[in-house]
Design a protein around this motif. Structure first.
Motif, PDB file in Angstrom:
ATOM      1  N   LYS A  42     -11.147   5.487  -7.714  1.00 33.42           N
ATOM      2  CA  LYS A  42     -10.375   6.425  -6.902  1.00 33.42           C
ATOM      3  C   LYS A  42     -10.584   7.836  -7.425  1.00 33.42           C
ATOM      4  CE  LYS A  42      -6.863   3.173  -5.575  1.00 33.42           C
ATOM      5  NZ  LYS A  42      -5.456   2.850  -5.548  1.00 33.42           N
ATOM      6  N   GLY A  72       0.788  -1.228   0.000  1.00 34.68           N
ATOM      7  CA  GLY A  72       0.000   0.000   0.000  1.00 34.68           C
ATOM      8  C   GLY A  72       0.817   1.274   0.000  1.00 34.68           C
ATOM      9  N   ARG A 132      -4.772  -2.246   4.476  1.00 35.37           N
ATOM     10  CA  ARG A 132      -5.840  -2.177   3.486  1.00 35.37           C
ATOM     11  C   ARG A 132      -6.568  -3.527   3.482  1.00 35.37           C
ATOM     12  NH1 ARG A 132      -6.701   1.334  -0.793  1.00 35.37           N
ATOM     13  NH2 ARG A 132      -4.992   2.657  -0.190  1.00 35.37           N
ATOM     14  N   ILE A 177     -13.041   4.000   3.534  1.00 33.74           N
ATOM     15  CA  ILE A 177     -11.987   3.042   3.201  1.00 33.74           C
ATOM     16  C   ILE A 177     -12.521   1.613   3.182  1.00 33.74           C
ATOM     17  CG2 ILE A 177      -9.802   2.056   4.047  1.00 33.74           C
ATOM     18  CD1 ILE A 177      -9.397   4.812   2.910  1.00 33.74           C
ATOM     19  N   ASP A 178     -13.288   1.268   4.219  1.00 33.05           N
ATOM     20  CA  ASP A 178     -13.801  -0.094   4.291  1.00 33.05           C
ATOM     21  C   ASP A 178     -15.122  -0.084   5.066  1.00 33.05           C
ATOM     22  OD1 ASP A 178     -13.185   0.112   6.991  1.00 33.05           O
ATOM     23  OD2 ASP A 178     -11.255  -0.904   6.778  1.00 33.05           O
ATOM     24  N   ASP A 235      -4.173  12.304   3.592  1.00 35.59           N
ATOM     25  CA  ASP A 235      -5.003  11.206   3.127  1.00 35.59           C
ATOM     26  C   ASP A 235      -5.951  11.585   2.017  1.00 35.59           C
ATOM     27  OD1 ASP A 235      -6.384   8.381   4.433  1.00 35.59           O
ATOM     28  OD2 ASP A 235      -4.256   8.864   4.552  1.00 35.59           O
ATOM     29  N   THR A 289      -8.273   5.876   7.801  1.00 38.79           N
ATOM     30  CA  THR A 289      -7.227   6.021   6.789  1.00 38.79           C
ATOM     31  C   THR A 289      -6.876   4.630   6.256  1.00 38.79           C
ATOM     32  OG1 THR A 289      -5.373   5.708   8.309  1.00 38.79           O
ATOM     33  CG2 THR A 289      -6.235   7.948   8.096  1.00 38.79           C
ATOM     34  N   ALA A 290      -6.181   4.598   5.165  1.00 42.32           N
ATOM     35  CA  ALA A 290      -5.818   3.307   4.583  1.00 42.32           C
ATOM     36  C   ALA A 290      -4.729   2.619   5.397  1.00 42.32           C
ATOM     37  CB  ALA A 290      -5.351   3.507   3.149  1.00 42.32           C
ATOM     38  N   GLU A 291      -3.857   3.396   6.031  1.00 43.66           N
ATOM     39  CA  GLU A 291      -2.667   2.768   6.634  1.00 43.66           C
ATOM     40  C   GLU A 291      -2.398   3.132   8.076  1.00 43.66           C
ATOM     41  OE1 GLU A 291       0.153   4.142   3.606  1.00 43.66           O
ATOM     42  OE2 GLU A 291       0.393   2.010   3.233  1.00 43.66           O
TER      43      GLU A 291
END
Ligand SMILES: C[S@@+](CC[C@H](N)C(=O)[O-])C[C@H]1O[C@@H](n2cnc3c(N)ncnc32)[C@H](O)[C@@H]1O
Length: 534
Positions: free
Chosen positions: A230, A31, A216, A281-282, A194, A371-373
């Motif tokens: 995206k 990622g 992710r 994000i999820d 982000d 956030t993704a990470e």
């Protein structure tokens, strides 16, 4: 990767930088985008020297792509706390084998700075303002003067019994007026980390494990039919509303948000300064360690220990009240005080006293977003100005003895109250704030090696009013709406990193991974590679 061409570089010199010659390729690993870049030169007589290596430096690459000549120029003027891309190249290099002994020994730094002629200059944060926090005092033992959050991967919490929050019914926040005055603040100063990529939610299996917070989810893999689309934010417009992505607020998150907002309202927080949870994000509905038994504390900590009385009111007179804050309530950054003294209950001016800036209710609407990470994070929906007090770090005050026994997720929200503390202090008599089971939105402020907030320590005039003192977040630069709020969890490390005499030795020490250390995903040029550890 890491190929080196040309002749052996000349002897090392601190003043001669690498120069970025070409961006050869890019690759996403776990990622994180790494760029294969080609550096050239150690000085005029070695212009033919070139080598390639992979770095995690999107800003540098972006700058280079926009303006190749200026991307790494100005480098020889020396390092600053803000412009230490050398840390990034060293970090990238550590992931692969070195091609020769010579190269292994060499650790040259690149110090990209604003070129005055560059059209990008206005878009880059001012190096003074964007420094890694405040010029914060450090005690004699090199212990962070202000306190530090230490990092470990968070997991779901166990339910705890609910305790009531105490509130301060203060008056309106003058800082807000300044915010309004600065509403025209252009968003082009810096981009929220982000906001580069906003991923819409997917159909599929929800991720409920907090352990996954920084990863992710599998459902984002590129080979599924449900590849997320995206959207890129290339620049800010003045119309902040245009940037606000679709908010996904599920019912559970709404219940938690309502509860937190009610506690905040009772502390004097206005209706328009609500907290919302957003996940683009999820499917994780709300930070999973938050359930209805989490105690939201807008302003005051709880305490599990009897903290000895702080200095008495007589020794904290209502003087010099404007030394730390401007008339508008903005922190001035030019105080040498390790602890800022505000008035407490003993002050005869009571609530009309102006020396209570950090006690005023929050006026900033806060978004807690995934956030993704970096797990969940916090940002403001309105522009913030440098010096503005954003909120207080609250939680349960515990002794250092207790704090040091916590591991893993239990230790992820601990802020050491190690300001001015001797190194040989009795751990049962020094304290930490634990925001794992009680706290407020500030517990979502993630670490960045180039942060936009810092912590100031504040004591109130009377004993027991702040135990032993309050940790207040202040903006260290003007911050555009929706930019992630970040803090350097260990500013003393950043300071060492920036100092020339420490450069080679301490950098390599800091960049070397210690046991169980979490990789830092702040993505800044100043990244030191790992989150600070207890
Ligand atoms: C005080 S909490 C911050 C809120 C946290 N992200 C969450 O979801 O609850 C500290 C934890 O956040 C994560 N974190 C914070 N900053 C990070 C960074 N720069 N890179 C990777 N993880 C980070 C780490 O797991 C760390 O232990």
């Amino acid at each position: 990767m890491g190929r080196r061409k040309g002749r052996t570089p000349p002897p090392e010199s601190d003043t001669e930088p690498y120069e970025l010659d070409a961006v050869v390729g890019e690759e996403v690993r776990n990622g994180v985008t790494f760029f294969l870049v080609r550096w050239k030169g150690y000085g005029p007589e070695s212009d033919d020297w070139k080598k390639e290596e992979d770095v995690q430096a999107p800003e540098l690459v972006e700058r280079f792509r926009a303006e190749p000549q200026n991307a790494t120029q100005g480098a020889s003027s020396g390092p600053s706390a803000t412009d230490m891309a050398g840390t990034v190249s060293a970090f990238g290099r550590s992931n692969r084998k070195r091609s020769s002994n010579n190269e292994g020994k060499r650790k040259k730094a690149v110090y990209p700075e604003k070129s005055p002629t560059s059209p990008l200059a206005s878009k880059l944060p001012d190096s003074k303002q964007a420094s890694s926090g405040l010029p914060l005092p450090e005690n004699d033992n090199g212990v962070p003067a202000i306190g530090s959050i230490y990092a470990s991967p968070p997991i779901a919490s166990a339910p705890v019994s609910r305790l009531p929050a105490r509130g301060f019914a203060g008056r309106g926040n003058r800082v807000d007026d300044t915010v309004a005055d600065n509403a025209a603040l252009t968003a082009s100063q810096h981009a929220p980390p982000d906001s580069g990529t906003v991923v819409r939610p997917l159909a599929g299996k929800p991720s409920n494990s907090f352990r996954d917070a920084n990863k992710r989810p599998r459902s984002l893999s590129l080979d599924t039919a449900e590849t997320p689309s995206k959207r890129k934010f290339t620049a800010f417009s003045e119309d902040a509303a245009a940037l606000v992505p679709t908010k996904i607020v599920d019912a559970h998150a709404q219940v938690i948000a309502d509860e937190w907002n009610e506690v905040a309202r009772q502390s004097g927080v206005p209706e328009n300064a609500k907290i919302t949870f957003i996940n683009e994000i999820d499917h994780e509905p709300v930070p999973p360690d938050i359930n209805t038994l989490f105690t939201y504390l807008e302003k005051d900590c709880l305490s599990s220990v009897q903290v000895p009385n702080p200095p008495k009111a007589e020794t904290m007179p209502c003087i010099g009240r404007h030394s730390a804050f401007t008339d508008e309530g903005l922190f001035t950054f030019d105080t040498n005080c390790k602890i800022i003294i505000e008035c407490g209950q003993d002050c005869s001016a009571a609530s009309s006293c102006e020396n209570r800036v950090t006690q005023l209710p929050r006026t900033i609407p806060i978004e807690i977003f995934k956030t993704a990470e970096r797990g969940w994070a916090a940002r403001s929906a309105v522009p913030l100005v440098r010096g503005q007090v954003l909120g207080l770090y609250t939680g349960l005050i515990i002794s250092r003895t207790t704090a040091s026994k916590l591991i893993g997720a239990d230790a992820a929200y601990i802020f050491q109250l190690d300001m001015d503390e001797p190194q040989d202090a009795d751990p049962s008599l020094v304290y930490s704030v634990d925001a794992f089971r009680s706290g407020n939105w500030t517990r979502y402020i993630n670490h960045s090696c180039s942060p936009n907030t810092a912590i100031i320590t504040v004591a109130r005039g009377s004993a027991h009013e702040s135990l032993p003192y309050t940790l207040a977040f202040v903006a260290t630069q003007n911050i555009v709406p929706l930019a992630e709020l970040t803090l350097d969890y260990d500013p003393s490390e950043a300071k060492k990193f920036a100092e020339k005499k420490y450069r080679e030795k301490s950098r390599s020490k800091i960049l070397k991974r210690k046991r169980n250390q979490t990789p830092c995903k702040c993505g800044t040029l100043q990244c030191r590679g790992w989150l600070p550890q207890m």
